[in-house]
Every structure is written in structure tokens, then in C-alpha cells.
Design a protein around this motif. Sequence first.
Motif, PDB file in Angstrom:
ATOM      1  N   MET A  60      60.018  12.526  23.767  1.00  0.00           N
ATOM      2  CA  MET A  60      59.717  10.793  23.563  1.00  0.00           C
ATOM      3  C   MET A  60      59.102  10.577  22.014  1.00  0.00           C
ATOM      4  SD  MET A  60      56.645   8.924  24.947  1.00  0.00           S
ATOM      5  CE  MET A  60      58.153   8.229  26.588  1.00  0.00           C
ATOM      6  N   ALA A  61      58.335  11.516  20.926  1.00  0.00           N
ATOM      7  CA  ALA A  61      58.298  10.731  20.295  1.00  0.00           C
ATOM      8  C   ALA A  61      59.950  11.285  19.152  1.00  0.00           C
ATOM      9  CB  ALA A  61      57.420  12.081  19.322  1.00  0.00           C
ATOM     10  N   ASN A  62      60.350  11.662  18.870  1.00  0.00           N
ATOM     11  CA  ASN A  62      61.774  12.657  18.075  1.00  0.00           C
ATOM     12  C   ASN A  62      62.550  10.837  18.634  1.00  0.00           C
ATOM     13  OD1 ASN A  62      61.420  14.349  17.251  1.00  0.00           O
ATOM     14  ND2 ASN A  62      62.306  15.590  18.227  1.00  0.00           N
ATOM     15  N   TYR A  63      62.237  10.795  19.833  1.00  0.00           N
ATOM     16  CA  TYR A  63      63.856   9.248  20.192  1.00  0.00           C
ATOM     17  C   TYR A  63      63.409   8.263  19.677  1.00  0.00           C
ATOM     18  CZ  TYR A  63      66.494   7.648  23.522  1.00  0.00           C
ATOM     19  OH  TYR A  63      67.884   6.444  24.645  1.00  0.00           O
ATOM     20  N   LEU A  64      61.885   7.754  19.916  1.00  0.00           N
ATOM     21  CA  LEU A  64      61.099   6.091  19.538  1.00  0.00           C
ATOM     22  C   LEU A  64      61.083   6.049  17.873  1.00  0.00           C
ATOM     23  CD1 LEU A  64      58.747   6.203  22.429  1.00  0.00           C
ATOM     24  CD2 LEU A  64      60.368   6.051  22.311  1.00  0.00           C
ATOM     25  N   SER A  65      60.764   7.325  18.045  1.00  0.00           N
ATOM     26  CA  SER A  65      60.396   7.256  16.140  1.00  0.00           C
ATOM     27  C   SER A  65      61.874   6.680  15.576  1.00  0.00           C
ATOM     28  CB  SER A  65      59.493   8.489  15.822  1.00  0.00           C
ATOM     29  OG  SER A  65      60.149  10.253  15.438  1.00  0.00           O
ATOM     30  N   GLN A  66      62.133   7.334  15.701  1.00  0.00           N
ATOM     31  CA  GLN A  66      64.247   7.067  15.375  1.00  0.00           C
ATOM     32  C   GLN A  66      63.988   5.630  14.555  1.00  0.00           C
ATOM     33  OE1 GLN A  66      67.912   8.476  16.268  1.00  0.00           O
ATOM     34  NE2 GLN A  66      66.373   9.813  17.839  1.00  0.00           N
ATOM     35  N   ASN A  67      63.578   4.347  15.628  1.00  0.00           N
ATOM     36  CA  ASN A  67      63.407   3.087  15.288  1.00  0.00           C
ATOM     37  C   ASN A  67      61.650   2.771  14.814  1.00  0.00           C
ATOM     38  OD1 ASN A  67      65.953   2.190  15.697  1.00  0.00           O
ATOM     39  ND2 ASN A  67      65.799   1.407  17.323  1.00  0.00           N
ATOM     40  N   PHE A  68      60.390   3.187  15.213  1.00  0.00           N
ATOM     41  CA  PHE A  68      59.364   2.066  15.615  1.00  0.00           C
ATOM     42  C   PHE A  68      58.437   3.663  14.456  1.00  0.00           C
ATOM     43  CE2 PHE A  68      61.140   1.577  19.887  1.00  0.00           C
ATOM     44  CZ  PHE A  68      61.881   0.201  19.417  1.00  0.00           C
ATOM     45  N   LYS A  69      56.947   2.613  14.124  1.00  0.00           N
ATOM     46  CA  LYS A  69      55.965   3.729  13.851  1.00  0.00           C
ATOM     47  C   LYS A  69      55.427   4.271  14.391  1.00  0.00           C
ATOM     48  CE  LYS A  69      56.050   0.467  10.173  1.00  0.00           C
ATOM     49  NZ  LYS A  69      55.614  -0.632   9.465  1.00  0.00           N
ATOM     50  N   ILE A  70      55.672   4.990  15.965  1.00  0.00           N
ATOM     51  CA  ILE A  70      54.509   5.358  16.272  1.00  0.00           C
ATOM     52  C   ILE A  70      54.039   5.264  16.212  1.00  0.00           C
ATOM     53  CG2 ILE A  70      55.673   4.375  18.961  1.00  0.00           C
ATOM     54  CD1 ILE A  70      57.122   7.880  18.901  1.00  0.00           C
ATOM     55  N   THR A  71      52.177   5.611  16.792  1.00  0.00           N
ATOM     56  CA  THR A  71      51.060   6.639  16.346  1.00  0.00           C
ATOM     57  C   THR A  71      50.110   7.175  17.174  1.00  0.00           C
ATOM     58  OG1 THR A  71      49.632   4.277  17.377  1.00  0.00           O
ATOM     59  CG2 THR A  71      50.266   4.545  15.120  1.00  0.00           C
ATOM     60  N   LEU A  72      51.573   7.202  18.485  1.00  0.00           N
ATOM     61  CA  LEU A  72      50.471   8.534  19.259  1.00  0.00           C
ATOM     62  C   LEU A  72      50.557   9.561  19.069  1.00  0.00           C
ATOM     63  CD1 LEU A  72      51.145   7.431  23.154  1.00  0.00           C
ATOM     64  CD2 LEU A  72      48.566   7.185  21.600  1.00  0.00           C
ATOM     65  N   SER A  73      49.930  11.088  19.050  1.00  0.00           N
ATOM     66  CA  SER A  73      50.133  12.709  18.815  1.00  0.00           C
ATOM     67  C   SER A  73      50.861  12.678  19.360  1.00  0.00           C
ATOM     68  CB  SER A  73      48.651  12.932  18.014  1.00  0.00           C
ATOM     69  OG  SER A  73      47.674  12.294  17.591  1.00  0.00           O
ATOM     70  N   THR A  74      51.582  13.868  18.905  1.00  0.00           N
ATOM     71  CA  THR A  74      52.801  14.261  19.847  1.00  0.00           C
ATOM     72  C   THR A  74      51.915  15.724  20.310  1.00  0.00           C
ATOM     73  OG1 THR A  74      54.659  13.975  18.487  1.00  0.00           O
ATOM     74  CG2 THR A  74      54.390  15.904  20.051  1.00  0.00           C
ATOM     75  N   LEU A  75      51.709  16.531  21.837  1.00  0.00           N
ATOM     76  CA  LEU A  75      51.721  17.286  21.974  1.00  0.00           C
ATOM     77  C   LEU A  75      52.352  18.171  22.577  1.00  0.00           C
ATOM     78  CD1 LEU A  75      49.205  18.102  23.673  1.00  0.00           C
ATOM     79  CD2 LEU A  75      50.339  17.488  25.907  1.00  0.00           C
ATOM     80  N   HIS A  76      51.898  19.686  21.582  1.00  0.00           N
ATOM     81  CA  HIS A  76      53.027  21.032  21.373  1.00  0.00           C
ATOM     82  C   HIS A  76      53.517  21.561  22.881  1.00  0.00           C
ATOM     83  CE1 HIS A  76      54.807  23.171  18.511  1.00  0.00           C
ATOM     84  NE2 HIS A  76      54.568  22.644  18.116  1.00  0.00           N
ATOM     85  N   GLN A  77      54.870  21.900  22.686  1.00  0.00           N
ATOM     86  CA  GLN A  77      55.414  22.524  24.303  1.00  0.00           C
ATOM     87  C   GLN A  77      54.148  22.945  24.838  1.00  0.00           C
ATOM     88  OE1 GLN A  77      57.633  21.191  26.337  1.00  0.00           O
ATOM     89  NE2 GLN A  77      57.494  22.618  27.246  1.00  0.00           N
ATOM     90  N   GLU A  78      54.148  24.647  23.826  1.00  0.00           N
ATOM     91  CA  GLU A  78      53.426  25.138  24.542  1.00  0.00           C
ATOM     92  C   GLU A  78      51.890  24.822  24.901  1.00  0.00           C
ATOM     93  OE1 GLU A  78      51.760  28.017  20.808  1.00  0.00           O
ATOM     94  OE2 GLU A  78      53.187  26.949  19.753  1.00  0.00           O
TER      95      GLU A  78
END
Length: 308
Positions: free
Chosen positions: A60-78
Motif C-alpha cells: 500500500m505504501a508503494n502504491y499510494l506514495s506514487q502520488n501522495f505524501k502519505i505519513t503512516l509508517s510502513t510495517l515490514h513483512q517479516e
Amino acid sequence: MMFQNVSQNEDYELFKAIRSSKGLWTISPVGRLGNQMGQYATLFALARLNSKQAYIFPAMANYLSQNFKITLSTLHQEVKDKIPWKNYHLSDWMEEKYKHISGDYIKFSGYPSSWTFYHHIWEEILCEFSFHEFTTKEVTLYLQKITARRQNITYIGIHVWRGDYLHVMPQKWKGVIGDLKNYLAQAMSYFRNKYKDAFFIVVSNGIDRCSENIDASKGDVYFSGDGNESKPHRDFAILAHCNHIIMTIGTFGFWAAYLAGGKAVYLSNFTLPSSPFLNVFKYEATYRPEWIGIDANLSPLLVKTLKI
């Protein structure tokens, strides 16, 4: 960002940190751009409402950040795989019970697509979906280029969805997706009568079909976008930078209208009263009350019903 580059030796300290936090909530990213924008905004609002910390998955972070300056932190897969999640399915609209959700490790699912979840913090949501400066610059130059000979333009974005709903809506949901000629002609007439300098930008994943059915003889219509469904970000940015929006069906058009912030015309009453779609969809929870609805032409469905 928190919880990245986690090794096995850090597992104990990781879980101590999680246990001492105010909770960790996330949402499963599914669907295309409009769906994921709805999921992000809903997670943001519900976590805030319940005093929890919200995180999103890398996809989701990779997808949305292409357009937007989103601020929620990313939770690693592991890390995601080690959390004792409590799965929680959401309806498409806000319910009273969502104000009192118990659990520190909630993973939401579903296709929440209603302003009723987050409009009380709409200014923050608009900030989350603020465009990168380079995107705004590129779109502004693009709009100026296609209207170079005109002055004081009022841009009206038109989104026409030509996808799975073409078949799913009439066959499963007893509904229509809108008559390209009649519905759009009515919507465009509204804006032509209201703004003498109206100029229409049509964006669609079926742009050829649009050019065949939308009257562009007045010289105030431009067919834009490449219709690439796997890379919708440029088309969306064009729509969202318009002054006003005309939409057909789908969350893509809804979010373009929500971010544009002007007047919006939408297709209303596009299902039969007996449609099972109304069990999972509410017009009043989807479209803002100040937006303008034009009733769909249901005669093709009625004729089909009579034949049966």
C-alpha cells in the motif's frame, strides 16, 4: 520508519515495544487506487478514533506514495507475519460499533468506501492525499498546454469507468453503469449552463468508447489519459486537479471529486429497488450530500425483467 530491518535477535525487544505501545492496527490492501485510498483513510480515522497506532503494508505504501505524501509508517513483512492479528471486517460505511473496537492488534479487511468514516477529519485526510509538488507541476503544465488558446478556464473532469461493472452490474446487481450519451450530456449541460468557460477533460480506461459517444463538436472537450489500469496515477492526478468532477460508477471518480473539492455530479439510483447491491451499498453514505445526483435510466433493466 519503525519496525524495519528486524533480526531474530531483536524479536524479544520488538515484541516488548509492541506490548508497551497503544496498539498496532493495519488494513489489508486490496483493489485498485480508489479502493486503497478508502482503506487508508478509514484506517487512519478509526485508529485515531480508538487511540491506536496505524501502520500500512509495504504494498500500500508503494502504491499510494506514487502520488501522495502519505505519513503512516510502513510495517515490514517479516514483522507482519509475527503479529497475533485479530481480523476485523468492515462494512462500506461507518457504524456506531466502530467507535469502540477492542484489541491491540487489529487487521481490518473489506472495501470501506464512505466519507462517513473520515469526513470529521477531512482536512487531515486531504493532507494525507496531498500530491507531490512535481506531480502538481506536471499536471498544471499539461492542463495549460491543452487549453493554450483559452483564458480563465473552469476545468471539469469526467471519469468514465469501463471495467468489470459493465457485466457485473446488470448481471449480478440489477443495475446500470450509466448511459454515456444521455447521462453525460445532462451532466455536461449543467456545467455548460453554469460556467461559460467550462472545459471538459475526459479520463477513462475505455477512451475510444468515450470519444464515440461524447459530443465534442463544441470544441470544449478533450479526451485524455492512456487508460492503463495498472498505472492509474497520472489519470487520477489530472482529474483531481480539475475544478469540478462528473463521475460514473466507482471509487476512482469519488476520490477525484473529494480531492478536487468543487461541485460533483454523480449517477444516482442506478439499481432496481430489489437489487442485492443495496445490502452492501448506500447512496447517502457514498456521495456527499452537497453533490448533485442524476437518476440513471433503468429502462434496459425493466425491459429485460419484462421479457423474463
